[in-house]
Write a protein that holds these residues in place. Sequence first.
Motif, PDB file in Angstrom:
ATOM      1  N   VAL A  42      41.667  45.629  39.274  1.00 18.46           N
ATOM      2  CA  VAL A  42      41.976  44.201  39.238  1.00 18.46           C
ATOM      3  C   VAL A  42      41.951  43.647  40.656  1.00 18.46           C
ATOM      4  CG1 VAL A  42      43.674  42.452  38.586  1.00 18.46           C
ATOM      5  CG2 VAL A  42      43.395  44.516  37.179  1.00 18.46           C
ATOM      6  N   ARG A  43      41.201  42.568  40.846  1.00 20.54           N
ATOM      7  CA  ARG A  43      41.279  41.802  42.090  1.00 20.54           C
ATOM      8  C   ARG A  43      42.513  40.928  41.975  1.00 20.54           C
ATOM      9  NH1 ARG A  43      42.031  39.603  46.363  1.00 20.54           N
ATOM     10  NH2 ARG A  43      40.439  38.858  47.814  1.00 20.54           N
ATOM     11  N   VAL A  44      43.527  41.215  42.761  1.00 21.34           N
ATOM     12  CA  VAL A  44      44.853  40.618  42.597  1.00 21.34           C
ATOM     13  C   VAL A  44      44.855  39.167  43.082  1.00 21.34           C
ATOM     14  CG1 VAL A  44      47.286  40.779  43.230  1.00 21.34           C
ATOM     15  CG2 VAL A  44      45.954  42.873  42.824  1.00 21.34           C
ATOM     16  N   GLY A  80      51.920  41.357  38.472  1.00 23.95           N
ATOM     17  CA  GLY A  80      51.014  40.419  39.109  1.00 23.95           C
ATOM     18  C   GLY A  80      49.988  39.884  38.131  1.00 23.95           C
ATOM     19  N   THR A  81      49.045  39.127  38.680  1.00 23.59           N
ATOM     20  CA  THR A  81      47.913  38.620  37.921  1.00 23.59           C
ATOM     21  C   THR A  81      46.643  38.821  38.733  1.00 23.59           C
ATOM     22  OG1 THR A  81      48.352  36.419  38.822  1.00 23.59           O
ATOM     23  CG2 THR A  81      49.119  36.851  36.589  1.00 23.59           C
ATOM     24  N   GLY A  82      45.515  38.755  38.053  1.00 24.03           N
ATOM     25  CA  GLY A  82      44.243  38.886  38.736  1.00 24.03           C
ATOM     26  C   GLY A  82      43.100  38.928  37.755  1.00 24.03           C
ATOM     27  N   VAL A  83      41.946  39.384  38.235  1.00 23.74           N
ATOM     28  CA  VAL A  83      40.722  39.440  37.433  1.00 23.74           C
ATOM     29  C   VAL A  83      40.157  40.850  37.493  1.00 23.74           C
ATOM     30  CG1 VAL A  83      38.378  38.556  37.191  1.00 23.74           C
ATOM     31  CG2 VAL A  83      40.219  36.999  37.850  1.00 23.74           C
ATOM     32  N   ILE A  84      39.816  41.404  36.343  1.00 26.81           N
ATOM     33  CA  ILE A  84      39.209  42.737  36.284  1.00 26.81           C
ATOM     34  C   ILE A  84      37.792  42.675  36.863  1.00 26.81           C
ATOM     35  CG2 ILE A  84      38.346  44.545  34.741  1.00 26.81           C
ATOM     36  CD1 ILE A  84      40.651  43.863  32.841  1.00 26.81           C
ATOM     37  N   ASP A  85      37.523  43.530  37.869  1.00 28.65           N
ATOM     38  CA  ASP A  85      36.180  43.526  38.459  1.00 28.65           C
ATOM     39  C   ASP A  85      35.486  44.880  38.375  1.00 28.65           C
ATOM     40  OD1 ASP A  85      37.390  45.025  40.459  1.00 28.65           O
ATOM     41  OD2 ASP A  85      36.656  43.779  42.113  1.00 28.65           O
ATOM     42  N   ALA A  86      36.161  45.888  37.803  1.00 28.02           N
ATOM     43  CA  ALA A  86      35.530  47.190  37.583  1.00 28.02           C
ATOM     44  C   ALA A  86      36.303  47.913  36.499  1.00 28.02           C
ATOM     45  CB  ALA A  86      35.510  48.025  38.867  1.00 28.02           C
ATOM     46  N   VAL A  87      35.603  48.729  35.712  1.00 32.69           N
ATOM     47  CA  VAL A  87      36.250  49.480  34.634  1.00 32.69           C
ATOM     48  C   VAL A  87      35.865  50.945  34.737  1.00 32.69           C
ATOM     49  CG1 VAL A  87      36.322  47.481  33.091  1.00 32.69           C
ATOM     50  CG2 VAL A  87      34.375  49.053  32.969  1.00 32.69           C
ATOM     51  N   GLY A  88      36.782  51.810  34.310  1.00 33.02           N
ATOM     52  CA  GLY A  88      36.528  53.233  34.303  1.00 33.02           C
ATOM     53  C   GLY A  88      35.899  53.693  33.001  1.00 33.02           C
ATOM     54  N   ALA A  89      35.585  54.967  32.945  1.00 33.32           N
ATOM     55  CA  ALA A  89      34.986  55.546  31.743  1.00 33.32           C
ATOM     56  C   ALA A  89      35.904  55.324  30.547  1.00 33.32           C
ATOM     57  CB  ALA A  89      34.750  57.040  31.951  1.00 33.32           C
ATOM     58  N   PHE A 312      54.536  33.500  49.219  1.00 29.87           N
ATOM     59  CA  PHE A 312      54.403  33.977  50.593  1.00 29.87           C
ATOM     60  C   PHE A 312      53.008  34.562  50.767  1.00 29.87           C
ATOM     61  CE2 PHE A 312      58.885  33.876  49.879  1.00 29.87           C
ATOM     62  CZ  PHE A 312      59.520  33.772  51.115  1.00 29.87           C
ATOM     63  N   ASP A 313      52.494  34.526  51.978  1.00 28.64           N
ATOM     64  CA  ASP A 313      51.252  35.227  52.288  1.00 28.64           C
ATOM     65  C   ASP A 313      51.516  36.734  52.343  1.00 28.64           C
ATOM     66  OD1 ASP A 313      49.847  32.854  52.519  1.00 28.64           O
ATOM     67  OD2 ASP A 313      50.185  32.706  54.689  1.00 28.64           O
ATOM     68  N   ASP A 335      50.785  35.518  47.528  1.00 25.17           N
ATOM     69  CA  ASP A 335      49.562  34.841  47.100  1.00 25.17           C
ATOM     70  C   ASP A 335      48.381  35.467  47.827  1.00 25.17           C
ATOM     71  OD1 ASP A 335      47.513  33.114  46.410  1.00 25.17           O
ATOM     72  OD2 ASP A 335      48.782  31.328  46.521  1.00 25.17           O
ATOM     73  N   LEU A 336      47.514  36.157  47.076  1.00 22.91           N
ATOM     74  CA  LEU A 336      46.346  36.827  47.654  1.00 22.91           C
ATOM     75  C   LEU A 336      45.049  36.142  47.258  1.00 22.91           C
ATOM     76  CD1 LEU A 336      48.526  39.393  46.743  1.00 22.91           C
ATOM     77  CD2 LEU A 336      46.898  40.492  48.282  1.00 22.91           C
ATOM     78  N   ARG A 337      45.139  34.921  46.750  1.00 24.97           N
ATOM     79  CA  ARG A 337      43.922  34.213  46.306  1.00 24.97           C
ATOM     80  C   ARG A 337      43.091  33.719  47.497  1.00 24.97           C
ATOM     81  NH1 ARG A 337      47.194  30.579  41.963  1.00 24.97           N
ATOM     82  NH2 ARG A 337      48.463  30.372  43.834  1.00 24.97           N
TER      83      ARG A 337
END
Length: 337
Positions: A42-44, A80-89, A312-313, A335-337
Amino acid sequence: MRGTVNLDTMKAAFFTANGPAKTVLRVLDVARPEPGPGQVRVRVALSAINPGDMWMRTNSSPEDFRPVGDRTGRIPHQDGTGVIDAVGAGVDESRLGERVWIWLAGSGTPWGTAAQWTVVPSEQAVRLPDGTSDELGASLGIPAMTAHRCLHADGSPKDRTVLVAAGAGAVGHYAIELGKIAGARIVTTVSGPEKAALARAAGADLVVNYRDADAARQILDATGPVDRVIEVALTDNLELDLTVAAPGATIVTYAAQPADPALPVFRLMWPNLVLRFALLLTEPRDALLHAAAEITSALERNLLSPLPVHAFDLADVAAAHEAVENGITGKVVLDLR
């Protein structure tokens, strides 16, 4: 994708020993993880901080500090929240690009959410319904799932009267909202007007200032004895809980104070009370998955709300931890956006 890390790096909060936030927390370049079988990366977007993260920062055991590329340590935070950018087997590639809310990311691994990327088992990255903000999604995890477990561990709370201690806290907030969804009557205690307003906004049927000398009488006069108590401070509040508990009631506590309570065994025994303890890290897996599913269902119906969010950053992670330790009202996130 297989393996644990690649040659790429990411920014992450990191600690290699126990201690105060400003002493041990550093933002470093660490190896970016790759998802293993059954995992997603996940890209956080937001990393949420819980009081339990303070405990882990000061009480981690040597085996909790694990290899992260060429370093050994731990990335903090569970939610947290984020977007899935890679998946495993074994994980369907249709999940790529999916917005998710995350729970227990750093449980048994060094990959917490206080980083640009994290990896978790696929089921611990739960689809975030359209229209749900990152702030609300990040506020869930441990607080909402703990609230769900406390409400449902002894059966449905429907038509029961539930006393929620600290209704303006994160667990208390979601105990109110999830309790109302389940059909419970919710009484809650707070310490002042600002917190009372938050508890009422969440839907509590009765809000009482626990500092009032007649707090127990206010509860009994308004609702009668309560069937369940969701407790954050058993040492401080046990007398109130015992005074308002109905015969056969359950008192479930999800936090530990520095001083353990002295248990009045006969007063617990005479009305056949149940004293239950809840720790999400060791709850049954099926209970956790059930909680995640019901929380997501509530999100889909727009029935959950965030507490006030303080962002916070990543570079200010130590200050964010200190804000939690100082008892700030609301939810603290990086916030890591």
